[in-house]
Design a protein around this motif. Structure first.
Motif, mmCIF file in Angstrom:
data_model
loop_
_atom_site.group_PDB
_atom_site.id
_atom_site.type_symbol
_atom_site.label_atom_id
_atom_site.label_comp_id
_atom_site.label_asym_id
_atom_site.label_seq_id
_atom_site.Cartn_x
_atom_site.Cartn_y
_atom_site.Cartn_z
ATOM 1 N N LEU A 70 91.822 83.618 44.478
ATOM 2 C CA LEU A 70 92.655 82.520 43.991
ATOM 3 C C LEU A 70 93.219 82.824 42.607
ATOM 4 O O LEU A 70 94.404 82.581 42.341
ATOM 5 C CB LEU A 70 91.852 81.217 43.980
ATOM 6 C CG LEU A 70 91.449 80.693 45.360
ATOM 7 C CD1 LEU A 70 90.378 79.621 45.231
ATOM 8 C CD2 LEU A 70 92.660 80.180 46.121
ATOM 9 N N ARG A 71 92.395 83.364 41.745
ATOM 10 C CA ARG A 71 92.874 83.748 40.404
ATOM 11 C C ARG A 71 93.906 84.874 40.504
ATOM 12 O O ARG A 71 94.893 84.887 39.768
ATOM 13 C CB ARG A 71 91.712 84.171 39.522
ATOM 14 C CG ARG A 71 90.929 83.012 38.975
ATOM 15 C CD ARG A 71 89.888 83.475 37.997
ATOM 16 N NE ARG A 71 89.337 82.357 37.269
ATOM 17 C CZ ARG A 71 88.106 82.330 36.790
ATOM 18 N NH1 ARG A 71 87.299 83.362 36.957
ATOM 19 N NH2 ARG A 71 87.675 81.272 36.138
ATOM 20 N N GLY A 72 93.665 85.824 41.388
ATOM 21 C CA GLY A 72 94.583 86.943 41.552
ATOM 22 C C GLY A 72 95.982 86.506 41.970
ATOM 23 O O GLY A 72 96.974 87.121 41.579
ATOM 24 N N TYR A 73 96.055 85.455 42.756
ATOM 25 C CA TYR A 73 97.348 84.928 43.172
ATOM 26 C C TYR A 73 97.874 83.861 42.204
ATOM 27 O O TYR A 73 98.934 83.295 42.446
ATOM 28 C CB TYR A 73 97.265 84.375 44.599
ATOM 29 C CG TYR A 73 97.371 85.462 45.632
ATOM 30 C CD1 TYR A 73 98.614 85.854 46.133
ATOM 31 C CD2 TYR A 73 96.235 86.120 46.087
ATOM 32 C CE1 TYR A 73 98.713 86.868 47.072
ATOM 33 C CE2 TYR A 73 96.326 87.135 47.037
ATOM 34 C CZ TYR A 73 97.568 87.511 47.512
ATOM 35 O OH TYR A 73 97.674 88.520 48.437
ATOM 36 N N GLU A 74 97.124 83.584 41.152
ATOM 37 C CA GLU A 74 97.527 82.642 40.097
ATOM 38 C C GLU A 74 97.947 81.292 40.665
ATOM 39 O O GLU A 74 98.973 80.726 40.301
ATOM 40 C CB GLU A 74 98.648 83.235 39.254
ATOM 41 C CG GLU A 74 98.246 84.516 38.557
ATOM 42 C CD GLU A 74 99.372 85.159 37.774
ATOM 43 O OE1 GLU A 74 100.557 84.785 37.965
ATOM 44 O OE2 GLU A 74 99.062 86.044 36.954
ATOM 45 N N VAL A 75 97.107 80.766 41.581
ATOM 46 C CA VAL A 75 97.459 79.498 42.226
ATOM 47 C C VAL A 75 97.276 78.331 41.268
ATOM 48 O O VAL A 75 96.412 78.339 40.389
ATOM 49 C CB VAL A 75 96.677 79.264 43.535
ATOM 50 C CG1 VAL A 75 96.951 80.366 44.529
ATOM 51 C CG2 VAL A 75 95.215 79.096 43.297
ATOM 52 N N ASP A 76 98.134 77.352 41.462
ATOM 53 C CA ASP A 76 98.091 76.124 40.673
ATOM 54 C C ASP A 76 97.394 74.993 41.409
ATOM 55 O O ASP A 76 96.901 74.061 40.782
ATOM 56 C CB ASP A 76 99.525 75.663 40.347
ATOM 57 C CG ASP A 76 100.301 76.688 39.562
ATOM 58 O OD1 ASP A 76 99.889 77.009 38.438
ATOM 59 O OD2 ASP A 76 101.317 77.192 40.090
ATOM 60 N N PHE A 77 97.387 75.071 42.746
ATOM 61 C CA PHE A 77 96.913 73.957 43.559
ATOM 62 C C PHE A 77 96.306 74.520 44.832
ATOM 63 O O PHE A 77 96.809 75.511 45.370
ATOM 64 C CB PHE A 77 98.104 73.047 43.902
ATOM 65 C CG PHE A 77 97.757 71.616 44.091
ATOM 66 C CD1 PHE A 77 97.650 70.755 43.015
ATOM 67 C CD2 PHE A 77 97.554 71.102 45.361
ATOM 68 C CE1 PHE A 77 97.333 69.412 43.201
ATOM 69 C CE2 PHE A 77 97.240 69.776 45.556
ATOM 70 C CZ PHE A 77 97.131 68.937 44.469
ATOM 71 N N ILE A 78 95.236 73.902 45.325
ATOM 72 C CA ILE A 78 94.547 74.362 46.531
ATOM 73 C C ILE A 78 94.575 73.245 47.566
ATOM 74 O O ILE A 78 94.234 72.093 47.265
ATOM 75 C CB ILE A 78 93.093 74.771 46.222
ATOM 76 C CG1 ILE A 78 93.071 75.908 45.190
ATOM 77 C CG2 ILE A 78 92.363 75.167 47.501
ATOM 78 C CD1 ILE A 78 91.690 76.212 44.641
ATOM 79 N N VAL A 79 94.956 73.628 48.793
ATOM 80 C CA VAL A 79 95.077 72.676 49.892
ATOM 81 C C VAL A 79 94.127 73.097 51.007
ATOM 82 O O VAL A 79 94.192 74.228 51.488
ATOM 83 C CB VAL A 79 96.526 72.668 50.422
ATOM 84 C CG1 VAL A 79 96.636 71.801 51.669
ATOM 85 C CG2 VAL A 79 97.485 72.202 49.345
ATOM 86 N N LEU A 80 93.246 72.196 51.420
ATOM 87 C CA LEU A 80 92.366 72.451 52.561
ATOM 88 C C LEU A 80 93.041 71.908 53.807
ATOM 89 O O LEU A 80 93.514 70.772 53.811
ATOM 90 C CB LEU A 80 91.012 71.774 52.369
ATOM 91 C CG LEU A 80 89.996 72.498 51.484
ATOM 92 C CD1 LEU A 80 90.522 72.819 50.109
ATOM 93 C CD2 LEU A 80 88.713 71.702 51.384
ATOM 94 N N ALA A 81 93.095 72.741 54.843
ATOM 95 C CA ALA A 81 93.739 72.351 56.095
ATOM 96 C C ALA A 81 92.824 72.789 57.234
ATOM 97 O O ALA A 81 92.939 73.900 57.739
ATOM 98 C CB ALA A 81 95.119 72.993 56.202
ATOM 99 N N GLY A 82 91.879 71.922 57.585
ATOM 100 C CA GLY A 82 90.910 72.298 58.612
ATOM 101 C C GLY A 82 89.916 73.316 58.095
ATOM 102 O O GLY A 82 89.475 74.189 58.827
ATOM 103 N N PHE A 83 89.547 73.176 56.842
ATOM 104 C CA PHE A 83 88.609 74.103 56.211
ATOM 105 C C PHE A 83 87.220 73.493 56.269
ATOM 106 O O PHE A 83 87.018 72.354 55.852
ATOM 107 C CB PHE A 83 89.018 74.346 54.758
ATOM 108 C CG PHE A 83 88.245 75.430 54.086
ATOM 109 C CD1 PHE A 83 88.399 76.755 54.478
ATOM 110 C CD2 PHE A 83 87.370 75.137 53.063
ATOM 111 C CE1 PHE A 83 87.688 77.763 53.854
ATOM 112 C CE2 PHE A 83 86.655 76.138 52.434
ATOM 113 C CZ PHE A 83 86.810 77.454 52.830
#
Length: 189
Positions: A70-83
């Motif tokens: 997640l840090r490597g892709y420098e994400v700003d927001f995380i979405v769970l979709a059937g996780f």
């Protein structure tokens, strides 16, 4: 550009809807899909849509591998979709109020560990509920106990089967989840 990561464990129909929704947006992009199982259908969906996908198992979440991805892709927001895995505290600390989940019932009813997919719809029918729906919520350290963001309802019909009810609930998910995600990303990041 605001960057989203999608975490999924299953077929990935919601993930696909979210990816397609944001393909047309200039300010928000789905950068990475993380699947928790090597057999998850979401892997092929992500590949077909040109979104990088990594498999990170429960051991990888526990060891910090998911955090590094997640840090490597420098994400700003995380979405769970059937996780189906619990989000570790290290990830919760880095993205407070920036991790969302969708649940196929009107929480607080029919939530918690083990309550996912058809298990939820079977429980709704067994309880004789008159309505069901979806809940979009922030993720915290406990299953389905984060603050609610949005709920949408549908009627439970007298002749419903779990599959028919699931189909109506899925339509609510497909309609509302991408729109709610977009609003949250724009306001929180």
């Amino acid at each position: 550009m605001k960057k989203i990561a999608i975490l999924a464990s299953g077929e990935g129909t919601n993930a696909e809807r979210i990816i397609r929704y944001f393909e047309e947006k200039e300010e928000v992009s789905v950068e990475i899909v993380i699947a928790s199982r090597t057999t998850a259908g979401v892997i092929k969906r992500a590949e077909r849509l040109g979104v990088p996908c990594r498999v990170v198992t429960s051991a990888g979440f526990a060891s910090g591998e998911a955090l590094e991805v997640l840090r490597g892709y420098e994400v700003d927001f995380i979405v769970l979709a059937g996780f189906l895995l619990r989000i570790p505290e290290d990830i919760l600390r880095v993205w407070p109020c920036r991790i969302v989940n969708i649940h196929p019932s009107l929480l607080p009813k029919f939530g918690g560990k083990g309550m996912y997919g058809m298990h939820v719809h079977e429980a709704v029918l067994a309880a004789g509920e008159k309505e069901s729906g979806i809940t979009i919520q922030y993720v915290n350290e406990r299953y389905d106990e984060g603050d609610y963001i949005f709920q949408a309802r549908c009627e439970v019909l007298p002749d419903d089967t779990p599959e028919r009810l699931a189909a109506r609930v899925h339509q609510l998910e497909y309609r509302y989840y991408p729109e709610v995600i977009e609003k949250l990303v724009r306001q929180h990041v």
